[in-house]
Enzyme design. Structure first.
Site, PDB file in Angstrom:
ATOM      1  N   GLU A 115     -33.673   4.471  49.929  1.00  0.00           N
ATOM      2  CA  GLU A 115     -34.921   3.725  49.898  1.00  0.00           C
ATOM      3  C   GLU A 115     -35.224   3.244  48.486  1.00  0.00           C
ATOM      4  OE1 GLU A 115     -37.181   5.653  53.721  1.00  0.00           O
ATOM      5  OE2 GLU A 115     -37.406   6.643  51.804  1.00  0.00           O
ATOM      6  N   CYS A 128     -38.790   1.314  41.907  1.00  0.00           N
ATOM      7  CA  CYS A 128     -38.305   2.690  41.868  1.00  0.00           C
ATOM      8  C   CYS A 128     -36.973   2.729  42.603  1.00  0.00           C
ATOM      9  CB  CYS A 128     -39.336   3.598  42.527  1.00  0.00           C
ATOM     10  SG  CYS A 128     -38.812   5.316  42.591  1.00  0.00           S
ATOM     11  N   CYS A 135     -29.660  14.804  47.125  1.00  0.00           N
ATOM     12  CA  CYS A 135     -29.654  15.400  45.775  1.00  0.00           C
ATOM     13  C   CYS A 135     -29.047  16.788  45.885  1.00  0.00           C
ATOM     14  CB  CYS A 135     -31.090  15.489  45.248  1.00  0.00           C
ATOM     15  SG  CYS A 135     -31.205  15.988  43.512  1.00  0.00           S
ATOM     16  N   CYS A 139     -35.283  21.306  44.254  1.00  0.00           N
ATOM     17  CA  CYS A 139     -36.668  21.514  43.837  1.00  0.00           C
ATOM     18  C   CYS A 139     -37.504  21.723  45.099  1.00  0.00           C
ATOM     19  CB  CYS A 139     -37.155  20.321  43.032  1.00  0.00           C
ATOM     20  SG  CYS A 139     -36.077  19.966  41.627  1.00  0.00           S
ATOM     21  N   CYS A 142     -39.922  18.964  46.620  1.00  0.00           N
ATOM     22  CA  CYS A 142     -39.405  17.602  46.762  1.00  0.00           C
ATOM     23  C   CYS A 142     -38.699  17.428  48.093  1.00  0.00           C
ATOM     24  CB  CYS A 142     -38.437  17.303  45.616  1.00  0.00           C
ATOM     25  SG  CYS A 142     -37.596  15.721  45.784  1.00  0.00           S
ATOM     26  N   SER A 248     -39.027  15.923  34.561  1.00  0.00           N
ATOM     27  CA  SER A 248     -39.785  16.621  35.600  1.00  0.00           C
ATOM     28  C   SER A 248     -40.066  18.038  35.108  1.00  0.00           C
ATOM     29  CB  SER A 248     -38.966  16.662  36.892  1.00  0.00           C
ATOM     30  OG  SER A 248     -38.820  15.357  37.384  1.00  0.00           O
ATOM     31  N   CYS A 368     -43.901   9.232  45.695  1.00  0.00           N
ATOM     32  CA  CYS A 368     -42.906  10.107  45.047  1.00  0.00           C
ATOM     33  C   CYS A 368     -42.565  11.287  45.928  1.00  0.00           C
ATOM     34  CB  CYS A 368     -43.469  10.742  43.777  1.00  0.00           C
ATOM     35  SG  CYS A 368     -44.052   9.632  42.579  1.00  0.00           S
TER      36      CYS A 368
HETATM   37  N1  SAH Z   1     -34.267  13.707  40.208  1.00  0.00           N
HETATM   38  C1  SAH Z   1     -35.066  13.128  39.216  1.00  0.00           C
HETATM   39  C2  SAH Z   1     -35.667  11.794  39.624  1.00  0.00           C
HETATM   40  C3  SAH Z   1     -36.227  11.657  41.020  1.00  0.00           C
HETATM   41  S1  SAH Z   1     -37.708  12.501  41.404  1.00  0.00           S
HETATM   42  C4  SAH Z   1     -36.149  14.094  38.786  1.00  0.00           C
HETATM   43  O1  SAH Z   1     -36.309  15.112  39.419  1.00  0.00           O
HETATM   44  O2  SAH Z   1     -36.784  13.828  37.782  1.00  0.00           O
HETATM   45  C5  SAH Z   1     -39.008  11.531  40.674  1.00  0.00           C
HETATM   46  C6  SAH Z   1     -40.289  12.318  40.388  1.00  0.00           C
HETATM   47  O3  SAH Z   1     -41.021  12.601  41.599  1.00  0.00           O
HETATM   48  C7  SAH Z   1     -39.980  13.671  39.765  1.00  0.00           C
HETATM   49  O4  SAH Z   1     -40.854  13.966  38.708  1.00  0.00           O
HETATM   50  C8  SAH Z   1     -40.232  14.603  40.904  1.00  0.00           C
HETATM   51  O5  SAH Z   1     -40.465  15.878  40.432  1.00  0.00           O
HETATM   52  C9  SAH Z   1     -41.403  13.955  41.602  1.00  0.00           C
HETATM   53  N2  SAH Z   1     -41.623  14.439  42.965  1.00  0.00           N
HETATM   54  C10 SAH Z   1     -40.707  14.892  43.833  1.00  0.00           C
HETATM   55  N3  SAH Z   1     -41.295  15.258  44.997  1.00  0.00           N
HETATM   56  C11 SAH Z   1     -42.611  15.042  44.856  1.00  0.00           C
HETATM   57  C12 SAH Z   1     -43.740  15.208  45.716  1.00  0.00           C
HETATM   58  N4  SAH Z   1     -43.597  15.660  46.965  1.00  0.00           N
HETATM   59  N5  SAH Z   1     -44.934  14.862  45.261  1.00  0.00           N
HETATM   60  C13 SAH Z   1     -45.083  14.365  43.998  1.00  0.00           C
HETATM   61  N6  SAH Z   1     -44.066  14.190  43.146  1.00  0.00           N
HETATM   62  C14 SAH Z   1     -42.826  14.509  43.569  1.00  0.00           C
HETATM   63 FE1  SF4 Z   2     -33.502  16.196  43.124  1.00  0.00          FE
HETATM   64 FE2  SF4 Z   2     -35.445  15.225  41.493  1.00  0.00          FE
HETATM   65 FE3  SF4 Z   2     -36.016  15.988  44.010  1.00  0.00          FE
HETATM   66 FE4  SF4 Z   2     -35.409  17.825  42.179  1.00  0.00          FE
HETATM   67  S1  SF4 Z   2     -37.204  16.448  42.159  1.00  0.00           S
HETATM   68  S2  SF4 Z   2     -34.602  17.751  44.289  1.00  0.00           S
HETATM   69  S3  SF4 Z   2     -33.864  16.767  40.987  1.00  0.00           S
HETATM   70  S4  SF4 Z   2     -34.683  14.304  43.425  1.00  0.00           S
END
Ligand code: SAH
Ligand code: SF4
Length: 391
Positions: A115, A128, A135, A139, A142, A248, A368
Site C-alpha cells: 500500500e 508514504c 516486515c 513491534c 504495529c 521509531s 500509520c
Molecule cells: N519500519 C520503519 C518504518 C515503517 S513504520 C519503522 O519502524 O520506523 C512508520 C511509523 O509508524 C513508525 O514510527 C511506526 O512505529 C509507526 N507505527 C506503526 N504502527 C503504528 C500504529 N498502529 N499506530 C501509530 N503508529 C504506528
Molecule cells: Fe516493522 Fe516498523 Fe512495523 Fe516495527 S514499526 S514491525 S519495524 S514496519
C-alpha cells in the site's frame, strides 16, 4: 477507525504488468543503465549520452513509450523496445478518504501487494511508501509487524510507487513546470510497510533516482527515512543517501522498548542514541525526528516525557507524537487527548518541537501502522500478539 460517511472508491486495473525476461530500465542506477545500454550494443563512447537522454525521458518527462523518445534515432528506439521494458507496478485499487488522503494498492511481481498513501496538506503533499512486503520485525503495536516478511522490494518497485502516484496526480511536467516546493507530491516518507534499513541497497538506489537533478528532482531534505533502529546502517544512511532520518523511539526505558520495538534487545537505547549523535553532521540534515507512539498507560506518563528529554539531550531533534492507530486484535489503546497534550507540553517546554501527528485517512485504514497486504493471511492471532506483548 471511525466509520465516516462517503468514501469514494474506484477500482481499476492499469494493464502495466512487468513482462518476463526483458530487463526493466526503471530502478537501474545511472551506472547500471549505461552498462545495460553498452551490453545491448550501444558504442561505449555514446553510452553516457544515450543514458542521459533516456533517463530524462523516463524520470523527468514521465515517458515510457520508446517511440515517443524523439531525440533518439528510429533504429535506436526499435533496439530499445526489443531489448528493454519500462515497467511500473500495477495499481489495483485507489481509495480516497473524506480528508483527501489517497491510498493505492499496488501489485508487484509474484502477485504481492503493498500500500502507498498520499497525504495532501496545506504546504506539502507527502507520499508514504513501502520498502518490504511485510516486515521481519515484530513491534507489538504495529499491524505490519503481525505479518510475515514476504520479500524485499526491488529499487524499481520502490521508485515505481512514486511514479504511479505522480501518474495519478497528473504531475509529470509540462514545459516550465513547478519546482518541488509547490508540487502536489513534494515529500517522501519511507514509513509504509517494512524496515528500510533491512533493504538498504534497493532503498538507496531508489532514493538516489528520486533525488537525481535530471529526473524526479526531489530534494534530500524532503525525503525522510524511518527506521526502528538498525544501528549498523545508520551511518551508511547518512553517507550514502543523505536524506532526513526518523527513528521509531517509542519508549524511554530498555524494559519497555524491548517489548514495543524488539530490535531494542539487539541495539538498545544507549547504542541507538550514540549512532544518532553523529547523523545530522554527516548527512547535513537539520534534525532527527523521534517518532513516539502514544500508548495508554504504557509509555505516556510525565516521567516518560522527562526521561525522553534527558535521553536526547544534545541531539538536534523534533519529537513527533503519534496517537496510536488501533487495529483489530491490537493489544494497546490510544492515550487520551489530554494525556497527549500534557506530554507534548513537557517536551515543548524543554525547547523541542513536539507536533502531534494527525491521523489521516482512518476511514480507509491508511493511517500509520494500519497498512496491510495480501500477506495478512499469515497474520498471527490476537492471542498470540497479546502474549508476545506480555499482556
Ligand atoms: N519500519 C520503519 C518504518 C515503517 S513504520 C519503522 O519502524 O520506523 C512508520 C511509523 O509508524 C513508525 O514510527 C511506526 O512505529 C509507526 N507505527 C506503526 N504502527 C503504528 C500504529 N498502529 N499506530 C501509530 N503508529 C504506528
Ligand atoms: Fe516493522 Fe516498523 Fe512495523 Fe516495527 S514499526 S514491525 S519495524 S514496519
Amino acid at each position: 477507525m471511525t466509520a465516516k460517511a462517503p468514501i469514494t472508491q474506484d477500482v481499476h486495473t492499469i494493464p502495466r504488468k512487468v513482462p518476463e525476461g526483458k530487463p526493466n530500465l526503471i530502478g537501474m542506477t545511472k551506472g547500471q543503465m549505461r552498462d545495460a545500454l553498452i551490453g545491448a550494443g550501444t558504442p561505449e563512447k555514446q553510452a553516457k549520452m544515450r543514458m542521459g537522454q533516456i533517463w530524462q525521458w523516463i524520470y523527468h518527462w514521465g515517458v515510457r513509450d520508446f517511440d515517443a523518445m524523439t531525440n533518439l534515432s528510429k533504429d535506436y528506439r526499435a533496439m530499445l523496445a526489443e531489448t528493454f521494458v519500462v515497467a511500473l507496478p500495477e495499481v489495483v485499487t485507489r481509495q480516497v478518504s473524506t480528508d483527501g488522503t489517497r491510498k493505492y494498492l499496488v501489485r508487484i511481481a509474484g502477485g504481492h501487494e503493498v500500500e502507498v498513501v498520499y497525504i495532501p496538506e496545506e504546504d506539502r503533499g507527502t507520499l508514504c511508501i513501502s520498502s518490504q512486503v511485510g516486515c521481519t520485525l515484530t513491534c507489538t503495536f504495529c499491524h505490519t509487524g503481525t505479518q510475515k516478511l514476504v520479500r524485499n522490494l526491488t529499487s524499481a518497485e520502490i521508485v515505481g510507487q512514486i511514479m504511479v502516484a505522480r501518474d495519478d496526480l497528473g504531475e509529470w511536467p509540462e514545459p516550465g513546470a513547478r519546482n518541488s516546493e509547490t508540487r502536489l507530491l513534494s515529500n517522501i516518507v519511507l514509513m509504509g510497510m517494512g524496515e528500510p534499513l533491512y533493504n538498504f541497497e534497493n532503498v538507496r538506489d531508489a532514493m538516489k533516482i528520486a533525488m537525481d537533478p535530471h529526473g524526479i528532482q526531489l530534494s534530500r531534505r524532503r525525503i525522510t527515512l524511518s527506521t526502528s533502529g538498525v544501528v549498523p546502517e545508520i551511518a551508511r544512511t547518512a553517507e550514502e543517501i543523505g536524506c532526513q532520518l526518523a527513528v521509531s523511539f517509542h519508549a524511554t526505558t530498555d524494559a519497555v522498548r524491548d517489548v514495543l520495538v524488539p530490535i531494542n534487545k539487539r541495539w538498545n537505547i544507549e547504542t541507538l542514541l550514540e549512532a544518532l549523535r553523529s547523523y545530522p553532521k554527516v548527512s547535513n540534515s537539520e534534525r532527527i525526528t523521534f517518532e513516539y507512539v502514544m500508548l495508554d498507560g504504557v509509555n505516556d506518563s510525565d516521567a516518560d516525557a522527562h526521561r525522553l528529554i534527558k535521553l536526547i539531550e544534545g541531539i538536534p531533534a523534533k519529537i513527533n507524537l503519534i496517537p496510536f492507530n488501533e487495529w483489530p486484535g491490537a493489544p494497546y489503546k490510544r492515550s487520551s487527548n489530554n494525556r497527549i497534550r500534557a506530554f507534548a507540553e513537557i517536551i515543548y517546554q524543554a525547547g523541542y518541537a513536539s507536533p502531534v501527528r494527525k491521523p489521516r485517512g482512518e476511514d480507509i485504514m491508511a493511517a500509520c501502522g494500519q497498512l496491510k497486504s495480501a500477506t495478512e493471511r499469515a497474520r498471527k492471532s490476537a492471542k498470540q500478539i497479546a502474549q508476545e506483548a506480555g499482556l
